[in-house]
Design an enzyme around this catalytic site. Structure first.
Site, PDB file in Angstrom:
ATOM      1  N   LYS A 260       2.085   9.988  -7.166  1.00  0.00           N
ATOM      2  CA  LYS A 260       1.362   8.958  -6.409  1.00  0.00           C
ATOM      3  C   LYS A 260      -0.072   8.905  -6.912  1.00  0.00           C
ATOM      4  O   LYS A 260      -0.814   9.871  -6.817  1.00  0.00           O
ATOM      5  CB  LYS A 260       1.388   9.278  -4.917  1.00  0.00           C
ATOM      6  N   ASP A 265      -7.786   4.662  -1.098  1.00  0.00           N
ATOM      7  CA  ASP A 265      -6.948   4.162   0.001  1.00  0.00           C
ATOM      8  C   ASP A 265      -7.825   3.770   1.185  1.00  0.00           C
ATOM      9  O   ASP A 265      -8.231   4.611   1.982  1.00  0.00           O
ATOM     10  CB  ASP A 265      -5.935   5.234   0.413  1.00  0.00           C
ATOM     11  N   LYS A 272      -8.450   2.054   7.629  1.00  0.00           N
ATOM     12  CA  LYS A 272      -8.812   3.357   8.175  1.00  0.00           C
ATOM     13  C   LYS A 272     -10.174   3.269   8.867  1.00  0.00           C
ATOM     14  O   LYS A 272     -10.978   2.375   8.599  1.00  0.00           O
ATOM     15  CB  LYS A 272      -8.888   4.402   7.049  1.00  0.00           C
ATOM     16  N   ASP A 283      -6.512  10.416  -3.020  1.00  0.00           N
ATOM     17  CA  ASP A 283      -5.134   9.964  -2.830  1.00  0.00           C
ATOM     18  C   ASP A 283      -4.386   9.809  -4.146  1.00  0.00           C
ATOM     19  O   ASP A 283      -3.225   9.416  -4.150  1.00  0.00           O
ATOM     20  CB  ASP A 283      -5.121   8.651  -2.044  1.00  0.00           C
ATOM     21  N   ASP A 342      -1.160   1.043   5.674  1.00  0.00           N
ATOM     22  CA  ASP A 342      -1.688   2.367   5.346  1.00  0.00           C
ATOM     23  C   ASP A 342      -0.572   3.361   5.026  1.00  0.00           C
ATOM     24  O   ASP A 342      -0.840   4.512   4.732  1.00  0.00           O
ATOM     25  CB  ASP A 342      -2.555   2.887   6.503  1.00  0.00           C
ATOM     26  N   GLU A 344       1.251   3.299   2.323  1.00  0.00           N
ATOM     27  CA  GLU A 344       1.418   2.667   1.014  1.00  0.00           C
ATOM     28  C   GLU A 344       1.963   3.602  -0.050  1.00  0.00           C
ATOM     29  O   GLU A 344       2.607   3.169  -0.998  1.00  0.00           O
ATOM     30  CB  GLU A 344       0.086   2.068   0.549  1.00  0.00           C
ATOM     31  N   ARG A 346       4.361   5.762  -0.048  1.00  0.00           N
ATOM     32  CA  ARG A 346       5.826   5.772  -0.135  1.00  0.00           C
ATOM     33  C   ARG A 346       6.349   4.526  -0.837  1.00  0.00           C
ATOM     34  O   ARG A 346       7.424   4.561  -1.455  1.00  0.00           O
ATOM     35  CB  ARG A 346       6.419   5.912   1.266  1.00  0.00           C
TER      36      ARG A 346
END
Length: 524
Positions: A260, A265, A272, A283, A342, A344, A346
């Site tokens: 990933k 993010d 957020k 991230d 949020d 994202e 996955r």
């Protein structure tokens, strides 16, 4: 510490500690086994044998302790004498802490690491974490001198001979991978955007003689990568899928590491808050880990097909951002209703593992991700969470973590009870759970697995490294050592063979887990 060069040597030689400051580090019982004749040249004329013995006598590690030997030029530090069964026998986390607090200052310094031979790999990776590469402090840019830290291992117990040259080379490759991953994670998104991350991948490829495969921007949409494209389409720097492929002659199986790489993010339109957004430069920790591990693994002679798949995007807010209620078609052919932008990671990983399965023909897929904040609650700050369709690979991940210092603990794997959390009335699934109190870290991993299918006959391993990817405000390079150890049997390197928890053949036990015939996967 950003300009520090780390050098592993069979012997660091002798030097006055005033000209080359020294840290002696190890468990107390191991330090007592170091003969004075070995350390005399590194401590004299400042420290006598009597002072050395008196310092050892004063140490009382609980869990650690240290004692200065001469001003701030020489220090001896003791690791915990015992650790619990869920910790690494190397006490790796304490090594990093002691180096950061006890290593004397200086331009040229030395660490004498005293340990048993099975702890050498974990100890070296722990040392590397104490020397981060990234900094933008103005004082650092004005310094021109190159700092070096020489590391010498003194082995006690069985196999206590001198460290071999091949071991030193392996430690160099592994620690360079750890520091590379940490540097990428520490770099903010105004510098480490998707364009620059692709340059990092290309640089590693150039070093290894590999040309990366890169699919970008609208091409992602055209080719069906709705997850990666949907997450990154609002950003100034477009999303990408990049692949580094190592395909040696004689390979008998295909392994894919999928990372990933969310370079930042914001949460997207499900934005957020002001306290949870800072730190989201981290991230991309999964993609950074597989890049560092891939570089080291190939350098040390990986014998099977190995693909590093990077799922890169910035989850930004803008007119073109994905909205809650949008439905995306992912590379697996399944549709996903977005109920939380949020969630994202996955989505990009679902495309990545589908590509590894369909296009790369992977037998073993390992995805690595800073996936859920809930991971830190489920398994804590130091242990990554593992979710897998194989009981034996679950155990192997835990063993590999103890051997390399990147600790791991299992999550519940039970798709028949948990996957219903993603039920959608209008698509194949939603992307976020209905009940956040029902093992959300397990559910997030199952979302990824669903895009290769719960009846897929290969080995799937998901590693959620959200918490251990950093300590405080610094990245750790977590995941590099773990991947190298987990797949050590697929390497020609004897040290990686030693730290691998797997035998030459591994029964993946899929039949016990999801009612399929068991299947065997070899690691050599």
């Amino acid at each position: 510490m950003a300009s520090v060069g780390l050098q592993f040597q069979a012997s660091a030689g002798d030097a006055d500690p005033q000209s080359r400051p020294l840290l002696l580090l190890g468990q107390l019982q191991h330090l007592h086994r170091v003969p004075w004749s070995h350390v005399r040249g590194k401590l004299q004329p400042r420290v006598t044998e009597e002072l050395w013995q008196a310092a050892l006598a004063t140490l009382n590690p609980n869990p650690t302790d240290s004692c200065p030997l001469h001003l701030n030029c020489a220090t001896v530090a003791a690791l915990p004498s015992r650790v619990s069964r869920h910790n690494s026998p190397s006490a790796a986390h304490f090594i990093t802490r002691l180096v950061r607090t006890c290593l004397p200052p200086g331009t040229h310094r030395c660490i004498l690491m005293v340990c048993e031979q099975p702890e050498v790999f974990a100890s070296a990776c722990a040392l590397a974490r104490a020397f981060p590469l990234f900094t933008h402090r103005s004082g650092a840019s004005r310094r021109t001198e190159k700092k070096t830290v020489m590391v010498e291992f003194f082995l006690v117990g069985q196999d206590n001979g001198p460290v071999e040259v091949s071991t030193l080379q392996c430690l160099t490759s592994a620690t360079e991978g750890v520091r590379l991953a940490a540097r990428i994670v520490d770099t903010p998104c105004n510098e480490m955007n998707t364009d620059i991350f692709l340059e990092e991948i290309s640089q590693v490829g150039k070093e290894l003689g590999i040309i990366p495969t890169i699919i970008r921007d609208e091409q992602l949409k055209t080719k069906g990568f709705g997850g990666i494209y949907g997450v990154g389409k609002a950003a100034l720097h477009p999303p990408a899928l990049a692949v580094l492929s190592h395909t040696p002659d004689g390979a008998t199986q295909t392994i894919a590491w999928v990372g990933k790489g969310i370079v930042y993010d914001t949460g997207g339109l499900s934005i957020k808050g002001k306290t949870t957004m800072p730190g989201m430069k981290r991230d991309c920790g999964g993609a950074a880990a597989i890049l560092g591990a891939f570089r080291a693994a190939i350098k040390q002679g990986f014998k099977d097909n190995l693909h590093a798949v990077f799922c890169l995007a910035e989850n930004a807010v803008g007119p073109n951002a994905t909205r809650p209620d949008d439905i995306h078609l992912l590379y697996s052919g399944k549709t996903v209703e977005i109920n939380n932008t949020d969630a994202e990671g996955r989505l990009v990983l679902a495309d990545g593992v589908s590509y590894a399965c369909k296009d790369l023909g992977a037998d073993i897929i390992v995805d690595v991700a800073t996936l859920t904040g809930a991971q830190g609650i489920a398994t804590g700050k130091y242990h990554a969470a593992v979710l897998t369709n194989s009981a034996e690979w679950e155990a192997a991940c835990v063993k590999a973590g103890r051997k390399c210092g990147d600790l791991v603990h299992p999550l519940v794997y039970c798709p028949e009870l948990h996957f219903s959390e993603f039920t959608s009335a209008v698509a194949d699934m939603k992307n976020s759970v209905a009940d956040r109190d029902n093992s959300p870290s397990s559910c997030a991993g199952l979302f990824i697995a669903s895009h290769i299918g719960f009846d897929w006959p290969g080995v799937w391993v998901h590693l959620d490294i959200a918490a251990p990817v950093h300590t405080g405000e610094r990245a750790t390079g977590f995941g590099v050592a773990l991947l190298l150890a987990l797949f050590g049997r697929a390497s020609e390197d004897p040290l990686l063979n030693l730290v691998s928890p797997l035998d030459s053949e591994v029964d993946t036990q899929e039949g016990d887990d999801v009612g399929r015939d068991s299947k065997r996967r070899r690691l050599v």
